[in-house]
Design a protein around this motif. Structure first.
Motif, PDB file in Angstrom:
ATOM      1  N   GLU A 195       0.830  -1.194   0.000  1.00 35.98           N
ATOM      2  CA  GLU A 195       0.000   0.000   0.000  1.00 35.98           C
ATOM      3  C   GLU A 195       0.869   1.251   0.000  1.00 35.98           C
ATOM      4  N   ILE A 196       0.457   2.231  -0.793  1.00 33.62           N
ATOM      5  CA  ILE A 196       1.160   3.507  -0.836  1.00 33.62           C
ATOM      6  C   ILE A 196       0.171   4.620  -0.493  1.00 33.62           C
ATOM      7  N   VAL A 197       0.609   5.560   0.321  1.00 36.24           N
ATOM      8  CA  VAL A 197      -0.230   6.685   0.715  1.00 36.24           C
ATOM      9  C   VAL A 197       0.360   7.946   0.098  1.00 36.24           C
ATOM     10  N   ILE A 198      -0.454   8.627  -0.716  1.00 36.29           N
ATOM     11  CA  ILE A 198      -0.043   9.847  -1.402  1.00 36.29           C
ATOM     12  C   ILE A 198      -0.865  11.004  -0.849  1.00 36.29           C
ATOM     13  N   THR A 199      -0.250  12.159  -0.700  1.00 35.00           N
ATOM     14  CA  THR A 199      -0.963  13.299  -0.118  1.00 35.00           C
ATOM     15  C   THR A 199      -0.695  14.586  -0.886  1.00 35.00           C
ATOM     16  N   TRP A 200      -1.654  15.492  -0.799  1.00 39.83           N
ATOM     17  CA  TRP A 200      -1.549  16.830  -1.378  1.00 39.83           C
ATOM     18  C   TRP A 200      -2.050  17.845  -0.364  1.00 39.83           C
ATOM     19  N   ASN A 201      -1.486  19.025  -0.366  1.00 43.83           N
ATOM     20  CA  ASN A 201      -2.148  20.156   0.253  1.00 43.83           C
ATOM     21  C   ASN A 201      -3.468  20.335  -0.489  1.00 43.83           C
ATOM     22  N   LEU A 202      -4.553  20.628   0.216  1.00 44.70           N
ATOM     23  CA  LEU A 202      -5.886  20.649  -0.389  1.00 44.70           C
ATOM     24  C   LEU A 202      -5.937  21.485  -1.664  1.00 44.70           C
ATOM     25  N   ASP A 203      -5.453  22.707  -1.609  1.00 40.18           N
ATOM     26  CA  ASP A 203      -5.526  23.593  -2.780  1.00 40.18           C
ATOM     27  C   ASP A 203      -4.705  23.048  -3.940  1.00 40.18           C
ATOM     28  N   ASP A 204      -3.510  22.526  -3.644  1.00 41.69           N
ATOM     29  CA  ASP A 204      -2.646  21.983  -4.705  1.00 41.69           C
ATOM     30  C   ASP A 204      -3.277  20.765  -5.363  1.00 41.69           C
ATOM     31  N   GLY A 205      -3.906  19.920  -4.568  1.00 38.80           N
ATOM     32  CA  GLY A 205      -4.494  18.697  -5.107  1.00 38.80           C
ATOM     33  C   GLY A 205      -5.723  18.941  -5.959  1.00 38.80           C
ATOM     34  N   LEU A 206      -6.408  20.077  -5.720  1.00 36.97           N
ATOM     35  CA  LEU A 206      -7.623  20.384  -6.474  1.00 36.97           C
ATOM     36  C   LEU A 206      -7.341  21.070  -7.811  1.00 36.97           C
ATOM     37  N   ILE A 207      -6.182  21.701  -7.938  1.00 33.45           N
ATOM     38  CA  ILE A 207      -5.834  22.374  -9.195  1.00 33.45           C
ATOM     39  C   ILE A 207      -5.821  21.353 -10.326  1.00 33.45           C
ATOM     40  N   ASP A 208      -6.615  21.604 -11.351  1.00 36.36           N
ATOM     41  CA  ASP A 208      -6.714  20.692 -12.505  1.00 36.36           C
ATOM     42  C   ASP A 208      -7.064  19.264 -12.087  1.00 36.36           C
ATOM     43  N   ASN A 209      -7.704  19.131 -10.926  1.00 35.77           N
ATOM     44  CA  ASN A 209      -8.079  17.797 -10.418  1.00 35.77           C
ATOM     45  C   ASN A 209      -6.878  16.851 -10.349  1.00 35.77           C
ATOM     46  N   ARG A 210      -5.754  17.385  -9.877  1.00 36.59           N
ATOM     47  CA  ARG A 210      -4.525  16.584  -9.845  1.00 36.59           C
ATOM     48  C   ARG A 210      -4.695  15.274  -9.088  1.00 36.59           C
ATOM     49  N   CYS A 211      -5.440  15.323  -7.985  1.00 34.55           N
ATOM     50  CA  CYS A 211      -5.590  14.116  -7.165  1.00 34.55           C
ATOM     51  C   CYS A 211      -6.330  13.012  -7.915  1.00 34.55           C
ATOM     52  N   ILE A 212      -7.248  13.397  -8.809  1.00 33.35           N
ATOM     53  CA  ILE A 212      -7.958  12.422  -9.639  1.00 33.35           C
ATOM     54  C   ILE A 212      -7.083  11.979 -10.802  1.00 33.35           C
ATOM     55  N   GLN A 213      -6.468  12.957 -11.449  1.00 36.79           N
ATOM     56  CA  GLN A 213      -5.639  12.686 -12.612  1.00 36.79           C
ATOM     57  C   GLN A 213      -4.489  11.752 -12.261  1.00 36.79           C
ATOM     58  N   CYS A 214      -3.984  11.891 -11.066  1.00 35.51           N
ATOM     59  CA  CYS A 214      -2.862  11.060 -10.631  1.00 35.51           C
ATOM     60  C   CYS A 214      -3.222   9.578 -10.700  1.00 35.51           C
ATOM     61  N   PHE A 215      -4.413   9.238 -10.248  1.00 38.86           N
ATOM     62  CA  PHE A 215      -4.852   7.840 -10.257  1.00 38.86           C
ATOM     63  C   PHE A 215      -4.834   7.273 -11.675  1.00 38.86           C
ATOM     64  N   PHE A 216      -5.440   7.996 -12.616  1.00 43.69           N
ATOM     65  CA  PHE A 216      -5.543   7.482 -13.978  1.00 43.69           C
ATOM     66  C   PHE A 216      -4.183   7.426 -14.674  1.00 43.69           C
ATOM     67  N   GLU A 217      -3.307   8.369 -14.363  1.00 40.11           N
ATOM     68  CA  GLU A 217      -1.972   8.319 -14.952  1.00 40.11           C
ATOM     69  C   GLU A 217      -1.137   7.194 -14.344  1.00 40.11           C
ATOM     70  N   MET A 218      -1.384   6.879 -13.081  1.00 38.89           N
ATOM     71  CA  MET A 218      -0.741   5.708 -12.478  1.00 38.89           C
ATOM     72  C   MET A 218      -1.220   4.432 -13.155  1.00 38.89           C
ATOM     73  N   LYS A 219      -2.520   4.357 -13.441  1.00 37.12           N
ATOM     74  CA  LYS A 219      -3.086   3.206 -14.149  1.00 37.12           C
ATOM     75  C   LYS A 219      -2.436   3.048 -15.519  1.00 37.12           C
ATOM     76  N   THR A 220      -2.346   4.157 -16.247  1.00 33.39           N
ATOM     77  CA  THR A 220      -1.755   4.124 -17.585  1.00 33.39           C
ATOM     78  C   THR A 220      -0.294   3.681 -17.536  1.00 33.39           C
ATOM     79  N   ALA A 221       0.453   4.229 -16.560  1.00 36.72           N
ATOM     80  CA  ALA A 221       1.874   3.880 -16.423  1.00 36.72           C
ATOM     81  C   ALA A 221       2.048   2.394 -16.130  1.00 36.72           C
ATOM     82  N   LEU A 222       1.181   1.844 -15.288  1.00 38.55           N
ATOM     83  CA  LEU A 222       1.274   0.422 -14.943  1.00 38.55           C
ATOM     84  C   LEU A 222       0.910  -0.450 -16.139  1.00 38.55           C
ATOM     85  N   GLU A 223      -0.086  -0.020 -16.908  1.00 40.20           N
ATOM     86  CA  GLU A 223      -0.484  -0.774 -18.099  1.00 40.20           C
ATOM     87  C   GLU A 223       0.641  -0.833 -19.125  1.00 40.20           C
ATOM     88  N   LYS A 224       1.431   0.230 -19.212  1.00 35.41           N
ATOM     89  CA  LYS A 224       2.565   0.247 -20.143  1.00 35.41           C
ATOM     90  C   LYS A 224       3.654  -0.751 -19.751  1.00 35.41           C
TER      91      LYS A 224
END
Length: 366
Positions: free
Chosen positions: A235-264
């Motif tokens: 298990e890995i725990v990732i964190t953002w300052n609230l404002d930083d994580g909400l910019i461009d939905n980074r906290c959501i985007q991170c999940f999908f980019e992690m998925k893409t990276a693993l699929e590669k």
């Protein structure tokens, strides 16, 4: 004005400390030499006098050399010694950089001598001056200074890599010396079927798989300004300052980019481990108290109900057959996006908690 990407900022923050360390040490030693050799008229002719031009040239050169060492360390050398023990890393890197520095000292001395004498770097007098310098005690002193700077910067790099760049920075600045209340987003990421995979591979190969698995996430986390708080088994725990994580939905985007990276990396995992890892995740936000903790070992520690709640939301992923769940309160803070959709799954009772919470499934829009 074009801004730097998150990845470039990350690498810049890793490289610049090398230049700063080298410059700070060189200025300290230069001041020491100047104090000892205050009367510049009595020094040997191969010793380059400290003039304003030479001071600026040497300062800029040392900073650039330090940054060059940092760049080589980050992009090349660190990968070559990734699987070596700490002593072997330091010794191996030390020998490699010594070769590089020998060439740089040779070039920079000729340029500095040329500046002072106002002659070409190819002139006979400049080269004779270098030969005298090479066989002098001053040359030995120069190398002691260089190798000391190299050793300090390499130890800094190893400590930074093991503790985490942000954690080391926070320790130095004393940001969390006294507990601070913050609003943060947390993502808990858990490997699917990890127990089955571990039994299949055995603990040694499973450990190697975990290293490759976590490494595949690195760019996605960096790109989306995430900070790795903890690795806990699979298990890995990732964190953002609230404002930083909400910019461009980074906290959501991170999940999908992690998925893409693993699929590669599918072919790599299938070929090397005969298995393809996958993961599920949960997101939530809330207030935490952040501070330094520990008597025998210092660490930056977060405490607050948000961590327990996020862990419990993660526990719902299996029951609800969803890969990515977020709390409904967090979903209301996100920007509208065509890249993914939210499905409200209603109010759920969380294990071990008296309060229930609404959760949403996040689905990528293909």
């Amino acid at each position: 004005m074009m801004s730097l990407s998150a990845k470039n900022k990350y690498y810049l923050k890793r490289i610049l400390p090398f230049g700063i360390i080298w410059l700070a040490i060189s200025l300290l030693l230069l001041w020491s030499d100047y104090a000892v050799l205050a009367d510049q008229s009595q020094v040997d002719e191969w010793v380059i006098p400290i003039t304003p031009a030479i001071f600026v040239f040497s300062s800029v050169s040392v900073f650039i050399v330090g940054c060059l060492v940092g760049a080589i360390e980050v992009f090349v050398v660190n990968k070559l010694f990734a699987n070596q023990s700490f002593p072997k890393k330091i010794i191996g890197k030390f020998l490699l950089y010594t070769t590089v520095l020998f060439i740089l000292v040779f070039i920079l001395y000729l340029i500095a001598a040329s500046i002072v004498s106002k002659e070409s770097v190819f002139s006979k007098s400049v080269w004779n001056q270098y030969v005298q310098f090479f066989t002098s005690i001053t040359h030995v002193s120069t190398w002691v200074q260089l190798l000391f700077s190299l050793l300090v910067s390499l130890i800094f790099a190893e400590v930074s890599e093991n503790l985490g760049q942000n954690i080391l920075y926070n320790f130095f600045t004393g940001r969390y010396h006294k507990p601070v209340d913050e609003n943060r987003i947390f993502m808990f990421v858990d490997m699917k079927d990890s127990t089955t995979i571990a039994e299949k591979l055995g603990h040694k190969n499973y450990f190697k798989l975990l290293k490759d698995y976590y490494r595949s996430f690195s760019d996605a986390i960096i790109k989306n300004y995430g900070e790795v708080y903890q690795y806990v088994g699979d298990e890995i725990v990732i964190t953002w300052n609230l404002d930083d994580g909400l910019i461009d939905n980074r906290c959501i985007q991170c999940f999908f980019e992690m998925k893409t990276a693993l699929e590669k990396q599918t072919q790599h995992f299938e070929k090397k481990y005969n298995t393809i890892p996958n993961f599920k995740a949960a997101l939530h936000f809330g207030e935490v108290t952040t501070g330094e903790i520990g008597a025998l070992k210092k660490d930056i520690f977060f405490t607050g109900d948000v961590l327990n709640t996020t862990a419990r939301i993660l526990g719902l992923t299996t029951k609800l057959k969803e890969d990515f769940l977020i709390s409904e309160p967090l979903s209301r803070k996100l920007e509208t996006s065509e890249d993914y959709s939210l499905e409200n799954l209603g109010t759920k009772i969380l294990k071990g908690k008296t309060k229930s919470i609404q959760v949403c499934a996040v689905h990528y829009s293909s």
